[in-house]
Design a protein around this motif. Structure first.
Motif, short mmCIF file in Angstrom:
data_model
loop_
_atom_site.label_atom_id
_atom_site.label_comp_id
_atom_site.label_asym_id
_atom_site.label_seq_id
_atom_site.Cartn_x
_atom_site.Cartn_y
_atom_site.Cartn_z
N ASP A 178 98.34 58.16 137.32
CA ASP A 178 97.52 58.15 138.54
C ASP A 178 96.21 58.85 138.23
O ASP A 178 96.07 59.57 137.24
N THR A 179 95.20 58.62 139.09
CA THR A 179 93.92 59.31 139.00
C THR A 179 93.66 60.03 140.31
O THR A 179 94.04 59.57 141.39
N ALA A 180 93.00 61.19 140.24
CA ALA A 180 92.69 61.97 141.43
C ALA A 180 91.49 61.36 142.15
O ALA A 180 90.52 60.93 141.52
N THR A 181 91.56 61.33 143.47
CA THR A 181 90.47 60.79 144.28
C THR A 181 89.18 61.57 144.03
O THR A 181 89.18 62.80 143.99
N ASP A 182 88.07 60.84 143.85
CA ASP A 182 86.74 61.41 143.63
C ASP A 182 86.64 62.20 142.33
O ASP A 182 85.72 63.02 142.16
N SER A 183 87.56 62.00 141.42
CA SER A 183 87.47 62.65 140.11
C SER A 183 86.66 61.76 139.16
O SER A 183 86.39 60.59 139.46
N PRO A 184 86.24 62.27 137.99
CA PRO A 184 85.50 61.43 137.04
C PRO A 184 86.25 60.17 136.63
O PRO A 184 85.63 59.14 136.33
N ALA A 185 87.59 60.23 136.60
CA ALA A 185 88.37 59.07 136.16
C ALA A 185 88.62 58.07 137.28
O ALA A 185 89.06 56.94 137.02
N ASP A 186 88.35 58.47 138.53
CA ASP A 186 88.62 57.60 139.67
C ASP A 186 87.75 56.34 139.58
O ASP A 186 86.53 56.42 139.50
N GLY A 187 88.39 55.17 139.56
CA GLY A 187 87.68 53.91 139.45
C GLY A 187 87.33 53.52 138.03
O GLY A 187 86.77 52.43 137.80
N VAL A 188 87.63 54.40 137.07
CA VAL A 188 87.36 54.11 135.66
C VAL A 188 88.67 53.83 134.93
O VAL A 188 88.84 52.79 134.30
N LEU A 189 89.59 54.77 135.03
CA LEU A 189 90.93 54.56 134.48
C LEU A 189 91.86 54.04 135.57
O LEU A 189 91.65 54.30 136.76
N GLU A 190 92.89 53.34 135.15
CA GLU A 190 93.84 52.76 136.10
C GLU A 190 95.26 53.12 135.69
O GLU A 190 95.54 53.40 134.51
N ALA A 191 96.17 53.10 136.65
CA ALA A 191 97.58 53.31 136.34
C ALA A 191 98.04 52.29 135.31
O ALA A 191 97.63 51.11 135.35
N ASP A 192 98.84 52.71 134.38
CA ASP A 192 99.40 51.92 133.28
C ASP A 192 98.45 51.73 132.12
O ASP A 192 98.82 51.07 131.12
N ASP A 193 97.21 52.28 132.21
CA ASP A 193 96.36 52.30 131.02
C ASP A 193 97.03 53.16 129.95
O ASP A 193 97.54 54.25 130.24
N ILE A 194 97.03 52.70 128.72
CA ILE A 194 97.56 53.47 127.59
C ILE A 194 96.38 54.13 126.87
O ILE A 194 95.47 53.44 126.41
N ILE A 195 96.38 55.45 126.81
CA ILE A 195 95.29 56.18 126.16
C ILE A 195 95.59 56.28 124.68
O ILE A 195 96.65 56.78 124.27
N THR A 196 94.63 55.83 123.87
CA THR A 196 94.82 55.81 122.42
C THR A 196 94.00 56.86 121.69
O THR A 196 94.46 57.42 120.69
N THR A 197 92.76 57.12 122.18
CA THR A 197 91.90 58.09 121.50
C THR A 197 91.01 58.81 122.51
O THR A 197 90.77 58.33 123.61
N VAL A 198 90.52 59.97 122.10
CA VAL A 198 89.45 60.68 122.81
C VAL A 198 88.44 61.10 121.76
O VAL A 198 88.77 61.86 120.84
N ASN A 199 87.23 60.54 121.86
CA ASN A 199 86.18 60.80 120.87
C ASN A 199 86.66 60.53 119.45
O ASN A 199 86.34 61.25 118.50
N GLY A 200 87.42 59.46 119.31
CA GLY A 200 87.89 59.03 117.99
C GLY A 200 89.13 59.73 117.49
O GLY A 200 89.70 59.34 116.47
N GLU A 201 89.60 60.78 118.20
CA GLU A 201 90.81 61.51 117.80
C GLU A 201 92.01 60.95 118.56
O GLU A 201 91.91 60.65 119.75
N THR A 202 93.15 60.86 117.90
CA THR A 202 94.36 60.33 118.52
C THR A 202 95.24 61.48 118.99
O THR A 202 95.80 62.22 118.16
N PRO A 203 95.38 61.68 120.31
CA PRO A 203 96.25 62.75 120.80
C PRO A 203 97.72 62.38 120.64
O PRO A 203 98.13 61.26 120.97
N ALA A 204 98.51 63.32 120.15
CA ALA A 204 99.93 63.05 119.94
C ALA A 204 100.72 63.15 121.23
O ALA A 204 101.79 62.56 121.35
N ASP A 205 100.19 63.91 122.20
CA ASP A 205 100.93 64.13 123.44
C ASP A 205 99.96 64.59 124.52
O ASP A 205 98.74 64.68 124.29
N VAL A 206 100.49 64.90 125.71
CA VAL A 206 99.65 65.30 126.84
C VAL A 206 98.90 66.59 126.53
O VAL A 206 97.73 66.73 126.88
#
Length: 370
Positions: free
Chosen positions: A164-192
């Motif tokens: 889920d995304t928080a209302t009025d947060s930076p991710a609201d309307g950008v990310l969606e439920a069920d999106d699979i996150i693969t990288t952040v700035n080219g780095e692959t996070p192993a977990d939350v």
């Protein structure tokens, strides 16, 4: 002379009048103090909560069952205890503590007083906080299992999915439920935990490049973090994420009505102890706290002073503390508890080996000031 004495004013009534006036003012002040003491205060009180042995049993639906169950793999007998600690919070926006409660907590070294807004940010209900705690606990258990099995050389794939995304947060309307996150700035996070660290590392001054898979298609999105209004603020984008691992066998952790990520390290140690021959504790009563990543990094937690008091009250002699919490630990250790500092799961296992054998204890890092 006798007549003069009969007509002279008697000073006693004046003294009696002043005495009644003084008692009246004192009674009024006491009544006012009592009224003020009973008024609600904009704070909450943290105190030691229940202690649970990760090697022992918990009550589920009226029955005692092992907290950690590994039904299809060979497990081994354990000894002693590996206690995970909790903190109880007294007070909420709907039921704040009184100033009298705050005053009594102030003189109790096992309790802490925190501003209400730090624990329950404006707009956050008790239900919201409990739900976030439930999700954090669920992710913590998964990452603890992953850390333990990684230490034991098992291989398995993992995914991070937006819930889920928080209302009025930076991710609201950008990310969606069920999106699979693969990288952040080219780095692959192993977990939350690693995902949060990468977002925090990005900072607030520029957009983070978040790689995702949506409906089978890979894409990269730009999201600029903002500072959270949590008790320990850090850059966030406003998402709730779940970890999913395809473990080679089932490990179940059963614990009701406890939230948050801080038991991760102790869960991982309990799993390793059950899956390896010979008790890790040597029969000692050992407590500890700390988040865990799937790769074994131990992270800081809240309420560590209250958890140390909870450990001592439960009879523990040894305590494993995240090194990042050492600033809060130093000078606040209960008299009968010996505390060691750990940064990784391997550090924790090294400490357990020293405690079990009684050798090398003085070489272990502590949280004492130099």
């Amino acid at each position: 002379m006798a007549l003069f004495n009969d007509l002279a004013p008697d000073p006693a009534p004046s003294r009696r009048g002043r005495g009644w006036l003084g008692w009246g003012l004192l009674g009024f002040a006491l009544a006012a103090l009592i009224i003020i003491a009973m008024l609600p205060a904009p704070y909450v009180i943290e105190r030691p909560g229940p202690v649970f042995d990760t090697l022992g049993d918990v009550e589920i639906d009226g029955e005692d069952v092992p907290m950690i169950q590994i039904p299809v793999e060979e497990t081994y007998p354990t000894q002693g205890s590996l206690d995970m600690l909790t903190v109880n919070v007294s007070g909420s926006p709907s039921r704040p503590p009184s100033w009298f409660d705050i005053a009594t907590a102030y003189v109790d070294p096992s309790k802490a007083i925190l501003p209400m807004d730090l624990v329950y940010p404006p707009g956050t209900s008790l239900e919201d906080s409990n739900e976030q705690g439930r999700i954090d606990m669920e992710n913590s258990q998964k990452e603890a299992i992953a850390a333990a099995l990684t230490h034991l050389d098992y291989d398995f794939p993992s995914t991070l999915t937006v819930l889920d995304t928080a209302t009025d947060s930076p991710a609201d309307g950008v990310l969606e439920a069920d999106d699979i996150i693969t990288t952040v700035n080219g780095e692959t996070p192993a977990d939350v935990t690693e995902l949060r660290a990468l977002i925090a590392e990005n900072g607030l001054d520029s957009a983070a490049r978040v790689g995702i898979i949506r409906d089978g298609q890979a894409q990269t999105l730009s999201i600029t973090p903002v500072m959270s209004d949590e008790a320990e603020p850090q850059p966030v984008v406003g998402i709730i994420v779940g970890s999913d691992f395809e473990f080679p066998f089932t490990v179940t952790i059963q614990l009701e009505n406890v939230g948050g990520p801080s038991a991760g390290m102790m869960f991982a140690l309990g799993i390793i102890d059950k899956l390896t021959e010979g008790p890790l504790t040597g029969g000692e009563n050992i407590a500890g706290t700390g988040t865990i990543t799937s790769t074994g990094e131990v992270g800081p937690i809240g309420g560590i002073v209250q958890k140390m008091w909870g450990a001592e009250n439960a009879g523990a002699d040894w305590f494993l503390a995240p090194s990042a919490n050492c600033g809060e630990v130093d000078g606040h250790v209960p008299a009968d508890l010996r505390v060691f500092s750990v940064e990784t799961l391997d550090d924790a296992l090294t400490a357990l080996e020293a405690i079990s054998s009684g050798e090398g204890l003085d070489e272990l890092p502590t949280c004492s000031a130099p």
